[in-house]
Design a protein around this motif. Structure first.
Motif, mmCIF file in Angstrom:
data_model
loop_
_atom_site.group_PDB
_atom_site.id
_atom_site.type_symbol
_atom_site.label_atom_id
_atom_site.label_comp_id
_atom_site.label_asym_id
_atom_site.label_seq_id
_atom_site.Cartn_x
_atom_site.Cartn_y
_atom_site.Cartn_z
ATOM 1 N N PHE A 236 0.920 -1.278 -0.030
ATOM 2 C CA PHE A 236 -0.128 -0.136 -0.111
ATOM 3 C C PHE A 236 0.762 1.321 -0.056
ATOM 4 O O PHE A 236 0.497 2.277 -0.845
ATOM 5 C CB PHE A 236 -1.188 -0.063 1.225
ATOM 6 N N GLU A 237 1.831 1.230 0.763
ATOM 7 C CA GLU A 237 2.812 2.434 0.930
ATOM 8 C C GLU A 237 3.470 2.433 -0.353
ATOM 9 O O GLU A 237 3.750 3.695 -0.683
ATOM 10 C CB GLU A 237 4.027 2.094 1.764
ATOM 11 N N LEU A 238 3.720 1.606 -1.313
ATOM 12 C CA LEU A 238 4.688 1.556 -2.645
ATOM 13 C C LEU A 238 3.414 2.319 -3.457
ATOM 14 O O LEU A 238 3.965 3.212 -4.261
ATOM 15 C CB LEU A 238 4.842 0.137 -2.990
ATOM 16 N N GLN A 239 2.312 1.880 -3.582
ATOM 17 C CA GLN A 239 1.399 2.399 -4.541
ATOM 18 C C GLN A 239 0.943 3.952 -4.243
ATOM 19 O O GLN A 239 0.959 4.877 -5.016
ATOM 20 C CB GLN A 239 -0.020 1.625 -4.633
ATOM 21 N N ALA A 240 1.030 4.266 -2.864
ATOM 22 C CA ALA A 240 0.753 5.621 -2.292
ATOM 23 C C ALA A 240 1.987 6.395 -2.916
ATOM 24 O O ALA A 240 1.656 7.712 -3.301
ATOM 25 C CB ALA A 240 0.735 5.543 -0.756
ATOM 26 N N GLN A 241 3.135 6.064 -2.652
ATOM 27 C CA GLN A 241 4.192 6.536 -3.162
ATOM 28 C C GLN A 241 4.360 7.019 -4.655
ATOM 29 O O GLN A 241 4.542 7.918 -5.018
ATOM 30 C CB GLN A 241 5.450 6.139 -2.547
ATOM 31 N N ARG A 242 3.742 5.956 -5.232
ATOM 32 C CA ARG A 242 3.830 6.008 -6.768
ATOM 33 C C ARG A 242 2.909 7.191 -7.108
ATOM 34 O O ARG A 242 3.080 7.946 -8.264
ATOM 35 C CB ARG A 242 3.523 4.592 -7.504
ATOM 36 N N SER A 243 1.456 7.111 -6.595
ATOM 37 C CA SER A 243 0.698 8.283 -6.806
ATOM 38 C C SER A 243 0.889 9.776 -6.377
ATOM 39 O O SER A 243 0.708 10.528 -7.162
ATOM 40 C CB SER A 243 -0.693 7.690 -6.175
ATOM 41 N N PRO B 17 10.972 6.324 -11.095
ATOM 42 C CA PRO B 17 11.370 5.315 -12.122
ATOM 43 C C PRO B 17 12.138 3.989 -11.332
ATOM 44 O O PRO B 17 12.314 3.326 -11.899
ATOM 45 C CB PRO B 17 11.991 5.928 -13.091
ATOM 46 N N HIS B 18 12.478 4.552 -9.999
ATOM 47 C CA HIS B 18 13.268 3.570 -9.120
ATOM 48 C C HIS B 18 12.656 2.304 -8.584
ATOM 49 O O HIS B 18 13.136 1.562 -7.771
ATOM 50 C CB HIS B 18 14.456 4.178 -8.472
ATOM 51 N N SER B 19 11.314 2.658 -8.275
ATOM 52 C CA SER B 19 10.506 1.672 -7.383
ATOM 53 C C SER B 19 10.193 0.329 -8.238
ATOM 54 O O SER B 19 10.577 0.112 -9.352
ATOM 55 C CB SER B 19 9.170 2.183 -7.308
ATOM 56 N N ASP B 20 10.404 -0.804 -7.524
ATOM 57 C CA ASP B 20 10.270 -1.944 -8.021
ATOM 58 C C ASP B 20 9.239 -2.187 -8.913
ATOM 59 O O ASP B 20 9.507 -2.855 -9.982
ATOM 60 C CB ASP B 20 10.062 -3.312 -6.826
ATOM 61 N N ALA B 21 7.970 -1.586 -8.933
ATOM 62 C CA ALA B 21 6.999 -1.855 -9.874
ATOM 63 C C ALA B 21 7.376 -1.208 -10.977
ATOM 64 O O ALA B 21 7.091 -1.778 -12.200
ATOM 65 C CB ALA B 21 5.765 -1.278 -9.162
ATOM 66 N N PRO C 227 2.129 -2.933 -16.996
ATOM 67 C CA PRO C 227 2.209 -1.502 -16.269
ATOM 68 C C PRO C 227 2.342 -1.956 -14.764
ATOM 69 O O PRO C 227 2.288 -3.043 -14.334
ATOM 70 C CB PRO C 227 0.706 -1.412 -16.371
ATOM 71 N N GLY C 228 3.078 -0.927 -14.090
ATOM 72 C CA GLY C 228 3.506 -0.998 -12.780
ATOM 73 C C GLY C 228 2.466 -1.327 -11.754
ATOM 74 O O GLY C 228 2.639 -2.178 -10.829
ATOM 75 N N ILE C 229 1.196 -0.896 -12.210
ATOM 76 C CA ILE C 229 0.020 -1.219 -11.233
ATOM 77 C C ILE C 229 -0.216 -2.640 -11.293
ATOM 78 O O ILE C 229 -0.741 -2.995 -9.901
ATOM 79 C CB ILE C 229 -1.062 -0.107 -11.592
#
Length: 236
Positions: A185-192, A197-201, A211-213
Protein backbone atom coordinates in the motif's frame (compact mmCIF):
# COMPACT_ATOMS: atom_id res chain seq x y z
CA UNK A 1 19.87 -21.68 27.27
CA UNK A 2 21.91 -23.64 29.81
CA UNK A 3 24.27 -25.44 27.41
CA UNK A 4 27.99 -25.38 28.25
CA UNK A 5 29.54 -27.29 25.32
CA UNK A 6 29.07 -27.15 21.56
CA UNK A 7 27.26 -30.49 21.69
CA UNK A 8 24.87 -29.16 24.32
CA UNK A 9 24.18 -26.05 22.24
CA UNK A 10 23.56 -28.13 19.11
CA UNK A 11 21.16 -30.39 21.01
CA UNK A 12 19.29 -27.48 22.58
CA UNK A 13 18.93 -25.70 19.24
CA UNK A 14 17.39 -28.64 17.42
CA UNK A 15 15.34 -30.12 20.25
CA UNK A 16 11.61 -29.59 19.88
CA UNK A 17 10.09 -27.42 22.60
CA UNK A 18 6.65 -28.01 24.13
CA UNK A 19 3.80 -26.62 22.06
CA UNK A 20 2.73 -23.19 23.40
CA UNK A 21 -0.86 -22.59 24.49
CA UNK A 22 -3.17 -21.16 21.85
CA UNK A 23 -3.68 -17.97 23.87
CA UNK A 24 0.03 -17.20 23.47
CA UNK A 25 -0.13 -17.73 19.70
CA UNK A 26 -3.20 -15.49 19.40
CA UNK A 27 -1.78 -12.80 21.69
CA UNK A 28 1.47 -12.72 19.72
CA UNK A 29 -0.57 -12.25 16.56
CA UNK A 30 -2.60 -9.40 18.02
CA UNK A 31 0.55 -7.64 19.26
CA UNK A 32 2.21 -8.12 15.85
CA UNK A 33 -0.83 -6.66 14.09
CA UNK A 34 -0.74 -3.66 16.42
CA UNK A 35 2.98 -3.22 15.63
CA UNK A 36 2.14 -3.13 11.91
CA UNK A 37 -0.75 -0.69 12.28
CA UNK A 38 0.64 1.67 14.95
CA UNK A 39 2.78 4.16 13.03
CA UNK A 40 5.50 4.93 15.66
CA UNK A 41 6.18 1.22 16.19
CA UNK A 42 5.96 0.53 12.46
CA UNK A 43 8.70 3.08 11.75
CA UNK A 44 11.09 0.95 13.81
CA UNK A 45 9.76 -2.47 12.83
CA UNK A 46 9.85 -1.63 9.15
CA UNK A 47 13.64 -1.91 9.31
CA UNK A 48 13.20 -5.65 9.82
CA UNK A 49 10.89 -5.76 6.80
CA UNK A 50 13.52 -3.95 4.74
CA UNK A 51 16.14 -6.49 5.77
CA UNK A 52 13.85 -9.29 4.55
CA UNK A 53 12.95 -7.33 1.38
CA UNK A 54 16.56 -6.75 0.37
CA UNK A 55 17.46 -10.29 1.40
CA UNK A 56 14.84 -11.51 -1.04
CA UNK A 57 16.43 -9.52 -3.86
CA UNK A 58 19.84 -10.90 -2.88
CA UNK A 59 18.80 -14.55 -2.71
CA UNK A 60 16.95 -14.38 -6.02
CA UNK A 61 19.92 -12.66 -7.66
CA UNK A 62 22.16 -15.53 -6.60
CA UNK A 63 19.64 -18.18 -7.63
CA UNK A 64 19.28 -16.60 -11.07
CA UNK A 65 23.02 -16.60 -11.64
CA UNK A 66 23.73 -12.93 -11.07
CA UNK A 67 26.81 -11.68 -9.21
CA UNK A 68 25.79 -10.05 -5.95
CA UNK A 69 27.75 -6.87 -5.22
CA UNK A 70 26.27 -5.58 -1.99
CA UNK A 71 23.30 -4.34 0.03
CA UNK A 72 22.66 -0.92 1.53
CA UNK A 73 19.99 -0.23 4.16
CA UNK A 74 18.96 3.34 4.90
CA UNK A 75 17.50 5.10 7.94
CA UNK A 76 14.31 5.95 6.03
CA UNK A 77 13.74 2.15 5.81
CA UNK A 78 14.54 2.05 2.11
CA UNK A 79 17.26 -0.20 0.74
CA UNK A 80 19.22 -1.09 -2.38
CA UNK A 81 20.58 -4.43 -3.52
CA UNK A 82 23.15 -4.26 -6.31
CA UNK A 83 23.98 -7.20 -8.55
CA UNK A 84 25.82 -7.65 -11.82
CA UNK A 85 24.64 -9.52 -14.87
CA UNK A 86 22.36 -9.03 -17.82
CA UNK A 87 20.31 -5.84 -17.32
CA UNK A 88 17.26 -7.57 -18.80
CA UNK A 89 15.83 -11.07 -18.98
CA UNK A 90 14.15 -13.52 -16.58
CA UNK A 91 16.91 -13.37 -13.99
CA UNK A 92 16.61 -9.64 -13.59
CA UNK A 93 12.81 -9.80 -13.52
CA UNK A 94 12.84 -12.44 -10.79
CA UNK A 95 15.42 -10.50 -8.78
CA UNK A 96 13.39 -7.29 -8.82
CA UNK A 97 10.06 -9.07 -8.23
CA UNK A 98 11.28 -10.95 -5.15
CA UNK A 99 11.56 -8.04 -2.72
CA UNK A 100 7.99 -7.17 -1.80
CA UNK A 101 6.82 -10.76 -1.47
CA UNK A 102 9.75 -12.02 0.61
CA UNK A 103 8.73 -10.87 4.15
CA UNK A 104 5.40 -12.73 4.04
CA UNK A 105 7.01 -15.80 2.47
CA UNK A 106 9.69 -15.82 5.17
CA UNK A 107 6.91 -15.60 7.75
CA UNK A 108 5.25 -18.64 6.19
CA UNK A 109 8.53 -20.58 6.27
CA UNK A 110 8.91 -19.67 9.94
CA UNK A 111 5.46 -21.11 10.58
CA UNK A 112 6.58 -24.46 9.17
CA UNK A 113 9.33 -24.58 11.80
CA UNK A 114 6.97 -23.51 14.56
CA UNK A 115 4.50 -26.23 13.63
CA UNK A 116 7.27 -28.67 14.56
CA UNK A 117 7.86 -26.71 17.80
CA UNK A 118 11.38 -25.83 16.69
CA UNK A 119 11.40 -22.45 18.39
CA UNK A 120 15.11 -22.27 19.23
CA UNK A 121 16.04 -23.60 15.79
CA UNK A 122 14.01 -20.78 14.22
CA UNK A 123 15.78 -18.16 16.31
CA UNK A 124 19.26 -19.49 15.56
CA UNK A 125 18.55 -19.91 11.86
CA UNK A 126 17.49 -16.26 11.86
CA UNK A 127 20.83 -15.34 13.45
CA UNK A 128 22.76 -17.32 10.81
CA UNK A 129 20.83 -15.67 7.97
CA UNK A 130 21.50 -12.22 9.44
CA UNK A 131 25.19 -13.07 9.84
CA UNK A 132 25.40 -14.12 6.18
CA UNK A 133 23.61 -10.95 5.12
CA UNK A 134 26.00 -8.84 7.21
CA UNK A 135 28.84 -9.87 4.89
CA UNK A 136 27.03 -8.12 2.04
CA UNK A 137 26.15 -4.86 3.82
CA UNK A 138 28.00 -1.86 2.43
CA UNK A 139 26.99 1.03 4.70
CA UNK A 140 27.14 1.86 8.41
CA UNK A 141 23.40 2.11 9.01
CA UNK A 142 22.94 -1.27 7.36
CA UNK A 143 25.52 -2.82 9.67
CA UNK A 144 23.86 -1.29 12.73
CA UNK A 145 20.41 -2.46 11.59
CA UNK A 146 21.44 -6.05 10.90
CA UNK A 147 23.68 -6.38 13.97
CA UNK A 148 21.00 -4.84 16.20
CA UNK A 149 18.34 -7.23 14.92
CA UNK A 150 20.65 -10.20 15.31
CA UNK A 151 21.62 -9.12 18.83
CA UNK A 152 17.99 -8.97 19.94
CA UNK A 153 17.31 -12.46 18.55
CA UNK A 154 20.48 -13.83 20.17
CA UNK A 155 19.73 -12.35 23.59
CA UNK A 156 16.24 -13.82 23.54
CA UNK A 157 17.46 -17.25 22.42
CA UNK A 158 20.33 -17.42 24.92
CA UNK A 159 19.13 -15.71 28.09
CA UNK A 160 15.36 -16.19 28.26
CA UNK A 161 13.25 -19.19 29.31
CA UNK A 162 11.41 -21.31 26.70
CA UNK A 163 8.12 -19.50 27.28
CA UNK A 164 9.64 -16.12 26.40
CA UNK A 165 11.43 -17.61 23.39
CA UNK A 166 8.14 -19.03 22.14
CA UNK A 167 6.33 -15.71 22.59
CA UNK A 168 9.08 -13.86 20.75
CA UNK A 169 9.28 -16.43 17.94
CA UNK A 170 5.53 -16.30 17.34
CA UNK A 171 5.52 -12.50 17.46
CA UNK A 172 8.44 -12.39 15.01
CA UNK A 173 6.67 -14.81 12.69
CA UNK A 174 3.32 -13.05 12.86
CA UNK A 175 5.02 -9.72 12.26
CA UNK A 176 6.78 -10.87 9.09
CA UNK A 177 3.63 -12.55 7.85
CA UNK A 178 1.43 -9.48 8.39
CA UNK A 179 4.02 -6.81 7.63
CA UNK A 180 4.40 -7.88 4.03
CA UNK A 181 1.06 -6.28 3.12
CA UNK A 182 1.47 -2.71 4.37
CA UNK A 183 4.55 -1.85 2.23
CA UNK A 184 2.55 -2.69 -0.90
CA UNK A 185 0.00 0.00 0.00
CA UNK A 186 2.86 2.37 0.82
CA UNK A 187 4.44 1.62 -2.56
CA UNK A 188 1.29 2.54 -4.48
CA UNK A 189 0.71 5.62 -2.34
CA UNK A 190 4.24 6.78 -3.09
CA UNK A 191 3.80 6.05 -6.82
CA UNK A 192 0.62 8.12 -6.84
CA UNK A 193 2.06 11.00 -4.81
CA UNK A 194 5.57 11.15 -6.23
CA UNK A 195 6.18 8.82 -9.20
CA UNK A 196 9.67 7.35 -9.31
CA UNK A 197 11.26 5.24 -12.04
CA UNK A 198 13.28 3.45 -9.37
CA UNK A 199 10.45 1.66 -7.55
CA UNK A 200 10.36 -2.11 -7.97
CA UNK A 201 7.01 -1.92 -9.78
CA UNK A 202 8.28 0.66 -12.27
CA UNK A 203 11.52 -1.23 -12.85
CA UNK A 204 9.44 -4.31 -13.63
CA UNK A 205 7.32 -2.22 -16.01
CA UNK A 206 10.45 -1.30 -17.96
CA UNK A 207 11.70 -4.88 -17.92
CA UNK A 208 8.46 -6.58 -18.96
CA UNK A 209 6.17 -3.94 -20.45
CA UNK A 210 3.51 -4.89 -17.89
CA UNK A 211 2.13 -1.75 -16.18
CA UNK A 212 3.48 -0.95 -12.75
CA UNK A 213 0.04 -1.06 -11.15
CA UNK A 214 -0.29 -4.69 -12.26
CA UNK A 215 2.93 -5.51 -10.44
CA UNK A 216 1.66 -3.72 -7.34
CA UNK A 217 -1.49 -5.86 -7.51
CA UNK A 218 0.69 -8.95 -7.95
CA UNK A 219 2.65 -8.12 -4.80
CA UNK A 220 -0.59 -7.54 -2.89
CA UNK A 221 -2.33 -10.70 -4.06
CA UNK A 222 0.69 -12.89 -3.28
CA UNK A 223 1.14 -11.40 0.19
CA UNK A 224 -2.56 -11.65 1.06
CA UNK A 225 -2.65 -15.28 -0.13
CA UNK A 226 0.49 -16.18 1.82
CA UNK A 227 -0.81 -14.40 4.92
CA UNK A 228 -4.14 -16.22 4.68
CA UNK A 229 -2.32 -19.55 4.36
CA UNK A 230 -0.16 -18.71 7.38
CA UNK A 231 -3.15 -17.73 9.51
CA UNK A 232 -4.89 -20.97 8.59
CA UNK A 233 -1.83 -23.03 9.51
CA UNK A 234 -1.37 -21.26 12.84
CA UNK A 235 -4.99 -21.14 13.92
CA UNK A 236 -6.52 -24.32 12.48
Amino acid sequence: MEATTFGDVWRDVFTAQPAPPMWLVVTAGVVALAAVLFRPVWRVGRNVVTIAHEGGHAVMALLSGRQLTGIRLHSDTSGVTVSRGRPTGPGMVLTVAAGYITPSIVGLLCILLLLGNRVTALLWMSILVLAAMLLLIRNVYGVVSVVGTGAVVFLVSWFTPPEVQAAFAYFFTWFLLLAGIRPVFELQAQRSRQPSPHSDADQLHRLTGVPGIVWVLFFGVVNVAVTAAGIWLLMF
